[in-house]
Structure formats: C-alpha cells, structure tokens
Design a protein around this motif. Structure first.
Motif, short mmCIF file in Angstrom:
data_model
loop_
_atom_site.label_atom_id
_atom_site.label_comp_id
_atom_site.label_asym_id
_atom_site.label_seq_id
_atom_site.Cartn_x
_atom_site.Cartn_y
_atom_site.Cartn_z
N GLU A 91 0.83 -1.20 0.00
CA GLU A 91 0.00 0.00 0.00
C GLU A 91 0.87 1.25 0.00
O GLU A 91 1.96 1.28 0.56
CB GLU A 91 -0.92 0.02 1.23
N ILE A 92 0.36 2.30 -0.63
CA ILE A 92 1.05 3.59 -0.66
C ILE A 92 0.31 4.56 0.26
O ILE A 92 -0.90 4.74 0.15
CB ILE A 92 1.11 4.14 -2.10
N LEU A 93 1.06 5.18 1.18
CA LEU A 93 0.49 6.10 2.16
C LEU A 93 1.25 7.41 2.12
O LEU A 93 2.33 7.51 1.54
CB LEU A 93 0.57 5.49 3.57
N ILE A 152 5.53 13.27 2.82
CA ILE A 152 6.27 12.23 2.10
C ILE A 152 5.33 11.09 1.73
O ILE A 152 4.46 10.70 2.51
CB ILE A 152 7.45 11.72 2.96
N ARG A 153 5.49 10.60 0.52
CA ARG A 153 4.70 9.47 0.03
C ARG A 153 5.60 8.24 0.02
O ARG A 153 6.72 8.28 -0.48
CB ARG A 153 4.18 9.77 -1.38
N PHE A 154 5.12 7.12 0.57
CA PHE A 154 5.94 5.92 0.71
C PHE A 154 5.10 4.67 0.48
O PHE A 154 3.87 4.71 0.56
CB PHE A 154 6.57 5.87 2.10
N LEU A 230 8.00 -0.93 8.12
CA LEU A 230 9.14 -0.63 7.28
C LEU A 230 8.62 -0.18 5.92
O LEU A 230 7.72 -0.82 5.35
CB LEU A 230 10.05 -1.85 7.11
N ALA A 231 9.14 0.93 5.42
CA ALA A 231 8.62 1.52 4.20
C ALA A 231 9.73 1.80 3.21
O ALA A 231 10.92 1.80 3.56
CB ALA A 231 7.85 2.80 4.52
N SER A 232 9.34 2.08 1.97
CA SER A 232 10.29 2.33 0.89
C SER A 232 9.86 3.56 0.10
O SER A 232 8.66 3.83 -0.06
CB SER A 232 10.36 1.12 -0.04
#
Length: 269
Positions: A91-93, A152-154, A230-232
């Motif tokens: 998912e993108i948050l 920020i989009r992650f 954990l995000a990217s």
C-alpha cells in the motif's frame, strides 16, 4: 496514477468480543457506558498481528452475563467492531517526516509514528548530511532534501509486530488466526527510480532489478514497539511530495528538475 493504487486502504473494521464490567451507577445509560468503556480500553492499543485500534465503530450484540458475589456490577459479553489501522504490504500512504537519523527516516501519520524508511530503501544516490541531519537525494545534479515535516509518500514494505506482550492480546478476535495467516508476504522492493525517457511517446526506460526485502530487516534494528512499519521510497512518484509534478504528456510522475530552487532552499537551512 499507478503509484496511487492502495492509497487510503489502511483502515479496516475488526470484529471483537470482550467482557465489559458495568457498575450499577452506569446502568441507566447502558449503551453509552459500554461504548465509553470499550473506547477507553481499546483506543490507541495494538491488536497483535491485526493493527492499531483507532475508535469504536458500533456494538453488534450484548449478552447478559453474571454478577459476582460481593460485586453489584454486571459482567456483559459484548460483540463490537473497531476501526483499526491495518496497512498491508504494497500500500502507498502519505505522512510527514518526523525526524532523520544516519540509519533511517522516521515518518508520522499524526496518530502513528512507528514508520521507518531505512537507508537501503531510499532512492539511489541518497546520502545523509550530518551538518543539518537531513537525507538528500542527488538526482542528476539536483539536490532534493528530505526536510523535517515535509509531506512524504511511501510504500509499505512490511508490518512487523515485535512486542506482543504489550498488545491487547486477551481480547477475542474471531478469525484472527486465519487473518494473520492470510497476510501477504512483504512486497518486493521497488525498482530504481528513473526519469522518463526523452522519446516522443513518453515511454520510460527499463527499470533496474528490484532490491531484496529480506536483508532490510536484518540490517535495520527494529525499535522495541508492538507495531513497526518498514517503508520504501525507492521508485518513481515516491518521496517528498513537492518533488513531483503531474505531466499531461506522460503517464509517469517526474521530479521537479529545478536544482536552483531546491538548492537555494537547502542553503537557507
């Protein structure tokens, strides 16, 4: 846009069963008292392998319970639903940068701030600037900083439950074991971000091979918190929101290639 798929799917309704103690002075407005007790008990608590409880949604049923000897309170079996923050891998948050360290960027959603972007999941050519404790992406000579409080989009890589002893493990969640088993595997790391090609048809060049996910958790020390994400930001369209602008001619987001403006902003820090 493809990179917006999955946005706003981070909340879900979870059915829970629990016992509520209702003292005699709260019998007059029973429903309101039950709702208040459930909100006090569950809000801002972690359901192990489920997610973070946000707010009571509704009460489904109330079964008359029992009264202990020497205690005039009723003990009721209540079935209800909670709004739960339960993002899935892929998912993108969007959030805001809480702080930066040499190891990672910490992101906050306002109600939850245990989100970390390790250095290994940032864009290539990203380095940590010690003098102002800021991560900076060097994109074709344009220095694009990750400032504190920037939007920020992650992309969610994995959700880890590291300390179940501090979570709401006593509440009964029907189907919780099956739901945990059905959790998807961590999303594969995103391809290397590239600028769109100069071809007239707006096609982009082939992306680099994806980074492996497994070494990330080993290289990055997870905080001792019941729930850690954990995000990217290692793909097109992700990172600080102000970097990107929509293009009517191309089907991908492109970073703002205005190094003079970005560098001048960095010089003011």
């Amino acid at each position: 846009e493809p990179f917006l798929r999955g946005l706003y799917r981070m909340f879900t309704l979870v059915e829970i069963e629990d016992t509520v103690r209702l003292p005699p002075d709260e019998w007059e407005d029973e429903i309101a008292s039950i709702k208040n007790q459930l909100n006090r008990k569950f809000c801002n608590k972690i359901l192990d392998k489920i997610g973070l409880c946000i707010q009571l949604y509704d009460v489904l049923s109330i079964q008359r319970g029992f009264v202990y000897q020497g205690d005039g309170a009723q003990f009721l079996e209540v079935k209800f639903r909670m709004i739960v923050f339960a993002p899935r891998a892929g998912e993108i948050l969007e959030g805001s940068i809480h702080r930066s360290t040499p190891q990672s960027i910490q992101v906050s959603l306002g109600f939850f701030d245990q989100i970390y972007i390790p250095a290994s999941l940032m864009q290539d050519n990203t380095h940590y600037r010690k003098e102002d404790r800021t991560w900076v992406w060097d994109w074709e000579g344009a220095l694009l900083p990750f400032h504190d409080r920037d939007t920020i989009r992650f992309r969610v890589q994995q959700v880890t439950y590291t300390s179940p002893s501090h979570s709401m493990s006593k509440a009964k969640v029907p189907g919780a074991d099956a739901a945990a088993a059905a959790q998807p595997a961590p999303a594969p790391a995103a391809p290397k971000p590239k600028a769109p090609a100069d071809d007239s048809d707006g096609s982009a060049s082939d992306s680099a091979p994806a980074k492996p996910v497994a070494p990330v958790a080993k290289a990055f020390a997870l905080p001792n918190h019941p729930m850690v994400i954990l995000a990217s930001v290692h793909e097109m369209g992700l990172g600080v929101a102000r970097w990107w602008a929509e293009s009517d001619q191309q089907q991908a987001a492109t970073p703002l290639n205005q190094s003079t403006e970005v560098n001048s902003a960095s010089d003011k820090e």
